[in-house]
Write a protein that holds these residues in place. Structure first.
Motif, mmCIF file in Angstrom:
data_model
loop_
_atom_site.group_PDB
_atom_site.id
_atom_site.type_symbol
_atom_site.label_atom_id
_atom_site.label_comp_id
_atom_site.label_asym_id
_atom_site.label_seq_id
_atom_site.Cartn_x
_atom_site.Cartn_y
_atom_site.Cartn_z
ATOM 1 N N GLN A 24 2.147 24.142 25.014
ATOM 2 C CA GLN A 24 0.829 23.694 25.456
ATOM 3 C C GLN A 24 0.276 24.581 26.564
ATOM 4 O O GLN A 24 -0.891 25.017 26.507
ATOM 5 C CB GLN A 24 0.902 22.247 25.933
ATOM 6 C CG GLN A 24 -0.471 21.667 26.310
ATOM 7 C CD GLN A 24 -0.371 20.215 26.721
ATOM 8 O OE1 GLN A 24 0.592 19.810 27.369
ATOM 9 N NE2 GLN A 24 -1.353 19.412 26.345
ATOM 10 N N SER A 25 1.091 24.861 27.574
ATOM 11 C CA SER A 25 0.608 25.686 28.681
ATOM 12 C C SER A 25 0.326 27.112 28.224
ATOM 13 O O SER A 25 -0.620 27.754 28.710
ATOM 14 C CB SER A 25 1.628 25.681 29.826
ATOM 15 O OG SER A 25 2.896 26.150 29.391
ATOM 16 N N SER A 26 1.098 27.617 27.262
ATOM 17 C CA SER A 26 0.862 28.966 26.739
ATOM 18 C C SER A 26 -0.449 29.025 25.977
ATOM 19 O O SER A 26 -1.206 30.004 26.087
ATOM 20 C CB SER A 26 2.026 29.389 25.829
ATOM 21 O OG SER A 26 3.230 29.491 26.551
ATOM 22 N N ALA A 27 -0.737 27.992 25.193
ATOM 23 C CA ALA A 27 -1.990 27.955 24.440
ATOM 24 C C ALA A 27 -3.191 27.917 25.376
ATOM 25 O O ALA A 27 -4.210 28.584 25.146
ATOM 26 C CB ALA A 27 -2.006 26.744 23.505
ATOM 27 N N ILE A 28 -3.066 27.144 26.459
ATOM 28 C CA ILE A 28 -4.165 27.057 27.428
ATOM 29 C C ILE A 28 -4.401 28.404 28.094
ATOM 30 O O ILE A 28 -5.551 28.868 28.213
ATOM 31 C CB ILE A 28 -3.854 25.969 28.481
ATOM 32 C CG1 ILE A 28 -3.889 24.584 27.840
ATOM 33 C CG2 ILE A 28 -4.848 26.047 29.641
ATOM 34 C CD1 ILE A 28 -3.389 23.475 28.748
ATOM 35 N N LEU A 29 -3.317 29.066 28.510
ATOM 36 C CA LEU A 29 -3.464 30.364 29.173
ATOM 37 C C LEU A 29 -4.028 31.409 28.216
ATOM 38 O O LEU A 29 -4.880 32.220 28.603
ATOM 39 C CB LEU A 29 -2.118 30.825 29.724
ATOM 40 C CG LEU A 29 -2.132 32.147 30.508
ATOM 41 C CD1 LEU A 29 -3.130 32.090 31.652
ATOM 42 C CD2 LEU A 29 -0.737 32.479 31.037
ATOM 43 N N ALA A 30 -3.586 31.412 26.949
ATOM 44 C CA ALA A 30 -4.101 32.365 25.970
ATOM 45 C C ALA A 30 -5.600 32.163 25.764
ATOM 46 O O ALA A 30 -6.366 33.131 25.650
ATOM 47 C CB ALA A 30 -3.356 32.224 24.653
ATOM 48 N N THR A 31 -6.036 30.909 25.720
ATOM 49 C CA THR A 31 -7.459 30.611 25.563
ATOM 50 C C THR A 31 -8.252 31.106 26.766
ATOM 51 O O THR A 31 -9.328 31.699 26.628
ATOM 52 C CB THR A 31 -7.669 29.095 25.393
ATOM 53 O OG1 THR A 31 -6.954 28.644 24.239
ATOM 54 C CG2 THR A 31 -9.150 28.761 25.226
ATOM 55 N N GLU A 32 -7.710 30.861 27.954
ATOM 56 C CA GLU A 32 -8.385 31.319 29.173
ATOM 57 C C GLU A 32 -8.472 32.846 29.214
ATOM 58 O O GLU A 32 -9.494 33.402 29.624
ATOM 59 C CB GLU A 32 -7.638 30.791 30.399
ATOM 60 C CG GLU A 32 -7.751 29.293 30.584
ATOM 61 C CD GLU A 32 -6.888 28.777 31.728
ATOM 62 O OE1 GLU A 32 -6.048 29.552 32.230
ATOM 63 O OE2 GLU A 32 -7.056 27.609 32.116
ATOM 64 N N ASP A 33 -7.412 33.529 28.799
ATOM 65 C CA ASP A 33 -7.415 34.992 28.784
ATOM 66 C C ASP A 33 -8.471 35.525 27.820
ATOM 67 O O ASP A 33 -9.190 36.489 28.133
ATOM 68 C CB ASP A 33 -6.040 35.527 28.391
ATOM 69 C CG ASP A 33 -5.006 35.361 29.498
ATOM 70 O OD1 ASP A 33 -5.397 34.990 30.629
ATOM 71 O OD2 ASP A 33 -3.817 35.609 29.243
ATOM 72 N N ASN A 34 -8.561 34.931 26.624
ATOM 73 C CA ASN A 34 -9.565 35.350 25.654
ATOM 74 C C ASN A 34 -10.971 35.165 26.211
ATOM 75 O O ASN A 34 -11.820 36.055 26.093
ATOM 76 C CB ASN A 34 -9.412 34.549 24.361
ATOM 77 C CG ASN A 34 -8.449 35.187 23.382
ATOM 78 O OD1 ASN A 34 -8.823 36.047 22.603
ATOM 79 N ND2 ASN A 34 -7.193 34.772 23.432
ATOM 80 N N ASP A 35 -11.228 34.011 26.794
ATOM 81 C CA ASP A 35 -12.547 33.731 27.366
ATOM 82 C C ASP A 35 -12.868 34.722 28.478
ATOM 83 O O ASP A 35 -13.996 35.218 28.574
ATOM 84 C CB ASP A 35 -12.575 32.295 27.905
ATOM 85 C CG ASP A 35 -13.906 31.938 28.525
ATOM 86 O OD1 ASP A 35 -14.884 31.770 27.772
ATOM 87 O OD2 ASP A 35 -13.981 31.840 29.772
#
Length: 234
Positions: free
Chosen positions: A175-186
């Motif tokens: 879950q935390s990895s998915a959130i960070l990946a989304t933030e990085d993309n944005d």
């Protein structure tokens, strides 16, 4: 041989040795990078105004700690106008790197990795906040895959508790990895950097060093790659 002649030969030899280029030693684990990147290792990122070259350069050096974004904002106000920010950092807090990058973009201050310095991990996102970005010859922009599994002691404890605890820990990491990946993309979209930097390079690296022939966890981008992904735009 008379002593004056011998001394002259020694002086000539010393001059030749100083003039000879010193080859960088590659890291045997991370062969695209030197063994000793030139990042500053202060335990807390420090911000210092440098006017030695006639301009107003803010040097951002050291580990990106929890308070780095707050001190960056204070430094920009205290030293205004700041013409450029130079980075030398081994990274640190990823969320603070993103926060600081957004702060730099709001202030519209160019960023640079000067010769002899290196910008790694969370420093990448501080650097990409600059509307104008450059990496000097001899400067290093180093990327890696983020990880939430670095705390081996915590993992060992959870695994020792049994399957349910282990599954729960894996779920939290996912879950935390998915959130960070989304933030990085944005973040990359907003900063005008190609998202392929994530998919083609960053996310292709190993999160942690493993056994086997390829143990690399860092990648130093080439000048061509820096331009291809619009990391540098000057």
């Amino acid at each position: 041989m008379p002593w004056p002649h011998r001394a002259g030969c020694l002086a000539a030899l010393t001059a030749l040795l100083w003039a000879a280029p010193v080859a960088a030693v590659n890291d045997p684990v991370n062969p695209t990078c030197p063994e000793a990147p030139g990042w500053a290792t202060y335990p807390q990122m420090r911000f210092t105004l440098d006017t030695s070259r006639g301009g107003r350069v803010l040097r951002a050096e050291g580990v990106i700690d929890d308070g780095a974004a707050t001190r960056l904002a204070e430094a920009l106000t205290a030293n205004a106008p700041v013409e450029e920010i130079w980075f030398s950092s081994p990274g640190g807090n990823a969320a603070i790197g993103n926060e600081g990058g957004r702060l730099i973009r709001k202030a519209m201050i160019p960023t640079r990795v000067p010769a002899g310095a290196a910008c790694f991990s969370a420093c990448n996102f501080l650097f990409m906040g600059g509307p104008i970005r450059s990496v000097d010859a001899g400067g290093l922009f180093i990327v890696h895959m983020f990880t939430h599994t670095a705390n081996r002691a915590l993992i060992d404890v959870e695994v020792s508790k049994g399957a349910n605890a282990t599954v729960g820990l894996i779920g939290e990491i996912e879950q935390s990895s998915a959130i960070l990946a989304t933030e990085d993309n944005d973040f990359l979209i907003r900063m005008g950097v190609s998202r392929k930097l994530l998919s083609d390079v960053m996310y292709q690296q190993k999160a942690v060093e493993t056994e086997g022939q390829d143990r690399s966890t860092r990648r130093c981008l080439t000048p061509e790659e820096l331009k291809r992904y619009n990391v540098v735009n000057l």
